[in-house]
Design a protein around this motif. Structure first.
Motif, PDB file in Angstrom:
ATOM      1  N   PHE A  12       0.858  -1.183   0.000  1.00 20.87           N
ATOM      2  CA  PHE A  12       0.000   0.000   0.000  1.00 20.87           C
ATOM      3  C   PHE A  12       0.892   1.231   0.000  1.00 20.87           C
ATOM      4  O   PHE A  12       1.740   1.386   0.874  1.00 20.87           O
ATOM      5  CB  PHE A  12      -0.906  -0.008   1.234  1.00 20.87           C
ATOM      6  N   ASP A  13       0.701   2.096  -1.018  1.00 21.25           N
ATOM      7  CA  ASP A  13       1.551   3.285  -1.027  1.00 21.25           C
ATOM      8  C   ASP A  13       0.847   4.421  -0.292  1.00 21.25           C
ATOM      9  O   ASP A  13      -0.357   4.612  -0.371  1.00 21.25           O
ATOM     10  CB  ASP A  13       2.038   3.624  -2.435  1.00 21.25           C
ATOM     11  N   ILE A  14       1.653   5.130   0.468  1.00 23.28           N
ATOM     12  CA  ILE A  14       1.140   6.130   1.403  1.00 23.28           C
ATOM     13  C   ILE A  14       1.091   7.518   0.770  1.00 23.28           C
ATOM     14  O   ILE A  14       0.841   8.515   1.449  1.00 23.28           O
ATOM     15  CB  ILE A  14       1.998   6.119   2.681  1.00 23.28           C
ATOM     16  N   SER A  15       1.269   7.577  -0.547  1.00 26.09           N
ATOM     17  CA  SER A  15       1.254   8.869  -1.228  1.00 26.09           C
ATOM     18  C   SER A  15      -0.091   9.563  -1.051  1.00 26.09           C
ATOM     19  O   SER A  15      -1.154   8.933  -1.127  1.00 26.09           O
ATOM     20  CB  SER A  15       1.551   8.689  -2.721  1.00 26.09           C
ATOM     21  N   ALA A  16      -0.038  10.873  -0.771  1.00 24.81           N
ATOM     22  CA  ALA A  16      -1.221  11.733  -0.641  1.00 24.81           C
ATOM     23  C   ALA A  16      -2.172  11.289   0.464  1.00 24.81           C
ATOM     24  O   ALA A  16      -3.322  11.709   0.495  1.00 24.81           O
ATOM     25  CB  ALA A  16      -1.977  11.824  -1.964  1.00 24.81           C
ATOM     26  N   VAL A  17      -1.700  10.446   1.370  1.00 27.26           N
ATOM     27  CA  VAL A  17      -2.542   9.996   2.481  1.00 27.26           C
ATOM     28  C   VAL A  17      -2.362  10.934   3.675  1.00 27.26           C
ATOM     29  O   VAL A  17      -3.335  11.446   4.236  1.00 27.26           O
ATOM     30  CB  VAL A  17      -2.201   8.546   2.878  1.00 27.26           C
ATOM     31  N   GLY A  18      -1.121  11.152   4.065  1.00 27.91           N
ATOM     32  CA  GLY A  18      -0.841  12.012   5.214  1.00 27.91           C
ATOM     33  C   GLY A  18      -0.776  13.465   4.790  1.00 27.91           C
ATOM     34  O   GLY A  18       0.302  14.030   4.609  1.00 27.91           O
ATOM     35  N   LEU A  19      -1.924  14.082   4.636  1.00 28.78           N
ATOM     36  CA  LEU A  19      -1.984  15.459   4.147  1.00 28.78           C
ATOM     37  C   LEU A  19      -1.939  16.448   5.306  1.00 28.78           C
ATOM     38  O   LEU A  19      -2.769  16.386   6.215  1.00 28.78           O
ATOM     39  CB  LEU A  19      -3.272  15.676   3.349  1.00 28.78           C
ATOM     40  N   ASP A  20      -0.980  17.378   5.241  1.00 27.21           N
ATOM     41  CA  ASP A  20      -0.964  18.464   6.217  1.00 27.21           C
ATOM     42  C   ASP A  20      -1.501  19.751   5.608  1.00 27.21           C
ATOM     43  O   ASP A  20      -1.390  20.828   6.184  1.00 27.21           O
ATOM     44  CB  ASP A  20       0.445  18.680   6.770  1.00 27.21           C
ATOM     45  N   LYS A  21      -2.094  19.615   4.410  1.00 31.23           N
ATOM     46  CA  LYS A  21      -2.724  20.751   3.727  1.00 31.23           C
ATOM     47  C   LYS A  21      -3.852  20.202   2.855  1.00 31.23           C
ATOM     48  O   LYS A  21      -3.840  19.033   2.452  1.00 31.23           O
ATOM     49  CB  LYS A  21      -1.699  21.480   2.869  1.00 31.23           C
ATOM     50  N   ASP A  22      -4.840  21.044   2.601  1.00 32.78           N
ATOM     51  CA  ASP A  22      -5.920  20.640   1.704  1.00 32.78           C
ATOM     52  C   ASP A  22      -5.360  20.479   0.294  1.00 32.78           C
ATOM     53  O   ASP A  22      -4.490  21.237  -0.147  1.00 32.78           O
ATOM     54  CB  ASP A  22      -7.034  21.687   1.698  1.00 32.78           C
ATOM     55  N   SER A  23      -5.873  19.477  -0.430  1.00 31.95           N
ATOM     56  CA  SER A  23      -5.355  19.207  -1.768  1.00 31.95           C
ATOM     57  C   SER A  23      -6.459  18.689  -2.670  1.00 31.95           C
ATOM     58  O   SER A  23      -7.014  17.606  -2.425  1.00 31.95           O
ATOM     59  CB  SER A  23      -4.217  18.176  -1.703  1.00 31.95           C
ATOM     60  N   GLU A  24      -6.791  19.481  -3.704  1.00 30.87           N
ATOM     61  CA  GLU A  24      -7.750  19.065  -4.728  1.00 30.87           C
ATOM     62  C   GLU A  24      -9.030  18.511  -4.119  1.00 30.87           C
ATOM     63  O   GLU A  24      -9.498  17.425  -4.490  1.00 30.87           O
ATOM     64  CB  GLU A  24      -7.109  18.039  -5.665  1.00 30.87           C
ATOM     65  N   GLY A  25      -9.578  19.246  -3.167  1.00 28.15           N
ATOM     66  CA  GLY A  25     -10.843  18.850  -2.569  1.00 28.15           C
ATOM     67  C   GLY A  25     -10.725  17.847  -1.444  1.00 28.15           C
ATOM     68  O   GLY A  25     -11.732  17.481  -0.836  1.00 28.15           O
ATOM     69  N   VAL A  26      -9.507  17.380  -1.156  1.00 28.83           N
ATOM     70  CA  VAL A  26      -9.298  16.440  -0.053  1.00 28.83           C
ATOM     71  C   VAL A  26      -8.753  17.225   1.140  1.00 28.83           C
ATOM     72  O   VAL A  26      -7.757  17.942   1.019  1.00 28.83           O
ATOM     73  CB  VAL A  26      -8.317  15.324  -0.440  1.00 28.83           C
ATOM     74  N   ALA A  27      -9.417  17.080   2.288  1.00 31.82           N
ATOM     75  CA  ALA A  27      -9.062  17.887   3.454  1.00 31.82           C
ATOM     76  C   ALA A  27      -7.817  17.347   4.140  1.00 31.82           C
ATOM     77  O   ALA A  27      -7.555  16.142   4.158  1.00 31.82           O
ATOM     78  CB  ALA A  27     -10.228  17.906   4.442  1.00 31.82           C
ATOM     79  N   LYS A  28      -7.059  18.255   4.721  1.00 33.86           N
ATOM     80  CA  LYS A  28      -5.914  17.843   5.525  1.00 33.86           C
ATOM     81  C   LYS A  28      -6.404  17.075   6.753  1.00 33.86           C
ATOM     82  O   LYS A  28      -7.559  17.219   7.180  1.00 33.86           O
ATOM     83  CB  LYS A  28      -5.085  19.051   5.943  1.00 33.86           C
ATOM     84  N   LEU A  29      -5.518  16.275   7.323  1.00 39.24           N
ATOM     85  CA  LEU A  29      -5.898  15.409   8.434  1.00 39.24           C
ATOM     86  C   LEU A  29      -6.011  16.198   9.730  1.00 39.24           C
ATOM     87  O   LEU A  29      -5.236  17.122   9.986  1.00 39.24           O
ATOM     88  CB  LEU A  29      -4.875  14.284   8.616  1.00 39.24           C
ATOM     89  N   THR A  30      -6.978  15.803  10.541  1.00 40.18           N
ATOM     90  CA  THR A  30      -7.092  16.339  11.889  1.00 40.18           C
ATOM     91  C   THR A  30      -6.120  15.598  12.805  1.00 40.18           C
ATOM     92  O   THR A  30      -5.545  14.568  12.431  1.00 40.18           O
ATOM     93  CB  THR A  30      -8.515  16.171  12.419  1.00 40.18           C
ATOM     94  N   ALA A  31      -5.963  16.110  14.025  1.00 40.58           N
ATOM     95  CA  ALA A  31      -5.053  15.461  14.973  1.00 40.58           C
ATOM     96  C   ALA A  31      -5.475  14.024  15.240  1.00 40.58           C
ATOM     97  O   ALA A  31      -4.641  13.113  15.298  1.00 40.58           O
ATOM     98  CB  ALA A  31      -5.006  16.257  16.276  1.00 40.58           C
ATOM     99  N   SER A  32      -6.783  13.778  15.394  1.00 44.44           N
ATOM    100  CA  SER A  32      -7.251  12.415  15.665  1.00 44.44           C
ATOM    101  C   SER A  32      -7.049  11.516  14.457  1.00 44.44           C
ATOM    102  O   SER A  32      -6.762  10.320  14.603  1.00 44.44           O
ATOM    103  CB  SER A  32      -8.725  12.426  16.083  1.00 44.44           C
ATOM    104  N   GLU A  33      -7.187  12.073  13.249  1.00 44.11           N
ATOM    105  CA  GLU A  33      -6.963  11.261  12.043  1.00 44.11           C
ATOM    106  C   GLU A  33      -5.485  10.898  11.902  1.00 44.11           C
ATOM    107  O   GLU A  33      -5.161   9.788  11.451  1.00 44.11           O
ATOM    108  CB  GLU A  33      -7.459  12.022  10.811  1.00 44.11           C
ATOM    109  N   TRP A  34      -4.593  11.797  12.275  1.00 45.18           N
ATOM    110  CA  TRP A  34      -3.167  11.447  12.272  1.00 45.18           C
ATOM    111  C   TRP A  34      -2.900  10.290  13.228  1.00 45.18           C
ATOM    112  O   TRP A  34      -2.131   9.363  12.917  1.00 45.18           O
ATOM    113  CB  TRP A  34      -2.314  12.649  12.667  1.00 45.18           C
TER     114      TRP A  34
END
Length: 691
Positions: free
Chosen positions: A618-640
């Motif tokens: 499983f590639d982790i690309s674009a999963v751990g977002l610390d910024k919004d990207s193309e309609g995908v929201a950055k992760l919250t603290a609980s999501e991290w």
């Protein structure tokens, strides 16, 4: 502080290291010395010693307070104190070595080793017929604690300098009721380890102390550790009795070099004098493969529950080792008490360092020692993460980098789709290689985009556009054949799909296939779609072509059913597939859909489903977002936090590092994952390894 004067020698003995890495550790002693002084004063300990062995073998050793409060003698760095029950770690390691040598089984009944007429007493112990070696090691035997039996306490008080045999110590348990049936509860008891010591001596025909000298202390150069077999113990730091003086000893335990009683009775329940340096190194070597086989080690760290005595995945007790689940991951180790002294030693499985703490008082009976060690552990972990970040200048492989031709960029721009960076960032290979900061790339053609809904209905030039995009990838690959693995893109539903797959493989010699379920709107629930996707996977399997699959198709009900169809109707019948699931199974970010996909795969792996024979990562690309990207929201603290849990559930062997460049550069994204997931340097290294 010992580090500044002794570090060069220690480094020569234990690990080669660069000048830069040497200087990096220098801030630690000052901070740790200040904190150790503060804790020693706050806890009102006479004195304390602390040692940390870092993952590469570097040693930090400190002391605080007084060895002798009345004489105002400072606590020496590396001062020697009793191990207390931390000595049990040597006993369990010896038993497991004998297991490795085939001289015993953990399921052996202990009674089988007590067969002579002189051993008849053993059958009068509680649970004698049912006790196994394993139950002795993990304290599930049901044997009561001999040391707290009234007869034993009175005998020790009446004659504190008496010498005891193990048989005499255990005699107070004869004909007593067990604490619980064997394996049906848990109860810490030194009695277990006296029996284990006797079994060691019966098997080897040698003394226990000689066995650990020959097989542990000498080979590992633990020169400050020796048996506590008499009251006169060279170098022993005086101890101070706390509020629980159950043996009625003098409050200061050492006078004129003589301990206030004969500690010899403790034997395999502890039985050693040591210092924090030896104990930190010992635990480091024990838990890093230098002492036991892999199979024996797995037995060592399998805990049982503190109440039921049944196997657990939480905190518990292994075979001579406590197992603690903490915010920093799993720690292994032990605590120990001997009147006047306390020892706590712990090893971080996630970070690979060991910490030992000793105090020359037993006040509090060790209740504060584990929290104190964990405080220092948090500081060591933070230091190691900071060092990993400082040294992060290049990543071995980025497994998810997009390549776009000038034609594709121009087409998208003509449709009004904005690009936040100059064209060359997306199209110019030299720019990609320079900016990405990876030694090698999995370069992915976006040829499938020409079939996406954004482009409307495929026109008469769709096939030519797809071919041109894959041709552009082949040109890029030809320029840097050793740095790039090229994945051509294809819409599996296109009428020319198989023709293009064969062309890219056989004529362009491209090394992998990229399928994009979302762009191509592939629904495995549709039989016609399923058959077309299966045909491409069959070709990939037959020709050993790796596949990157953007699995998510944006359907509201996408999830477990799609995973099951992929597994049962496609992958199960194939001989072998090298499959990379992009973005952890969805379209970036981390949400309930991601968790559902990962849970489904993890469930199949746990069931040993036929997909287990494939190489699925499983590639982790674009999963751990610390910024919004193309309609995908950055992760919250609980999501991290949740993402960190899933990363560790999957394990490094099932995760590949990718950036979705140009979303992030490789070093930028690695730094984000290191920080936000609180990865240890070992975990980061495993994540970044080429797979």
């Amino acid at each position: 502080m010992k580090l500044l004067s002794a570090l060069p020698l220690i480094l020569l003995l234990w690990s080669p290291i660069s000048v830069n890495a040497q200087s990096a550790i220098i801030p630690l002693p000052t901070a740790f010395q200040h904190q150790l002084d503060s804790i020693t004063a706050q806890e009102q300990w006479p004195g304390a010693t602390l040692a940390v062995v870092l993952p590469d073998g570097q040693l930090l050793s400190l002391a605080s307070g007084f060895a002798d409060r009345e004489e105002r003698l400072p606590m020496p760095v590396g001062g020697q104190l009793f191990t207390g029950s931390t000595g049990k770690t040597f006993v369990s390691a010896t038993i497991l070595r004998l297991l490795d040598e085939g001289q015993l089984s953990l399921n052996d009944r202990a009674v089988a080793y007590f067969t002579s007429p002189e051993d008849a007493w053993f059958r009068r112990l509680p649970n004698a017929q049912d006790i196994t070696i394993r139950s002795l090691l993990n304290h599930t035997s049901g044997l009561p604690r001999y040391i707290f039996q009234p007869a034993m306490l009175e005998a020790l008080k009446a004659d504190p300098f008496r010498s005891w045999t193990p048989r005499e110590c255990l005699a107070v348990l004869e004909n007593m009721a067990p604490v619980h049936p064997v394996g049906k509860g848990w109860g810490y008891s030194d009695s277990n380890y006296l029996v284990l010591g006797m079994i060691i001596e019966k098997i080897t025909g040698d003394t226990y102390y000689h066995q650990i000298q020959e097989h542990i202390l000498n080979p590992l150069h633990l020169r400050h550790t020796y048996p506590s077999t008499q009251p006169e113990l060279p170098g022993l730091v005086p101890g101070y009795i706390g509020e629980e003086n159950f043996l009625s000893l003098p409050l200061k335990t050492v006078t004129n070099g003589r301990y206030a009683m004969n500690p010899q009775f403790e034997w395999c329940g502890g039985g050693l004098v040591t210092n924090v340096e030896d104990m930190a190194y010992w635990l480091k070597w024990l838990h890093s493969g230098k002492v036991l086989s892999a199979s024996a080690y797995q037995q060592l760290i399998q805990p049982v529950d503190f109440r039921s005595g049944q196997p657990t995945t939480g905190s518990g007790y292994g075979l001579g080792s406590f197992v603690w689940q903490t915010p920093l991951g799993t720690f292994y180790g032990h605590s120990g008490i001997m009147p006047g002294h306390l020892t706590q030693v712990e090893y971080s499985a996630r970070y690979g360092f060991a910490i030992a703490l000793q105090t020359n008082t037993d006040a509090g009976l060790g209740r504060r020692h584990h929290p104190v060690v964990q405080w220092f552990a948090r500081q060591v972990a933070a230091f190691l993460r900071a060092e990993a970040a400082r040294q992060l200048t290049m990543v071995p492989v980025d497994h998810h980098v997009h390549s776009m031709s000038p034609q594709l960029v121009a087409t998208w721009k003509a449709m009004g789709i904005p690009f936040s960076r100059p064209d060359y960032v997306y199209t110019h290979l030299d720019s990609i290689l320079d900016r990405n900061q990876s030694q090698q790339l999995a370069l992915i053609s976006m040829a499938y985009a020409f079939s996406s809904a954004e482009f409307g209905e495929p026109g008469p030039n769709a096939k030519a556009n797809v071919q041109a995009e894959n041709d552009y990838l082949a040109l890029q690959k030809s320029r840097y054949p050793h740095r790039l693995q090229a994945f051509f893109g294809i819409d599996p539903l296109a009428p020319y799909a198989m023709e293009e797959v064969e062309r890219c493989h056989q004529q362009l010699h491209l090394g992998g296939i990229k399928l994009h379920g979302n762009a191509s709107q592939v629904y495995l629930t549709e039989p016609a779609h399923l058959q077309k996707v299966k045909a491409i996977f069959q070709y990939a399997s037959d020709n050993r072509l790796p596949v990157i699959l953007h699995f998510d198709n944006s359907h509201p009900r996408f999830g477990e059913a799609d995973v099951r169809i992929l597994a049962d109707s496609i992958l199960a019948s194939l001989a072998f597939v090298d499959l990379q699931i992009a973005h952890f199974g969805t379209s970036g970010g981390f949400n309930d859909r991601t968790k559902q996909v990962l849970d489904s795969f993890l469930g199949l792996f746990a069931q040993n489903h036929p997909i287990s024979r494939h190489r699925i990562r499983f590639d982790i690309s674009a999963v751990g977002l610390d910024k919004d990207s193309e309609g995908v929201a950055k992760l919250t603290a609980s999501e991290w936090q949740e993402l960190a849990t899933y990363v560790r559930r999957l394990g490094p062997e099932r995760i590949v590092f990718g950036t979705d460049y140009p979303l992030y550069t490789a070093t930028e994204y690695a730094q984000i994952l290191l920080d936000k997931l609180e990865l240890s340097p070992m975990e980061l290294q495993q994540l970044l390894q080429s797979k």
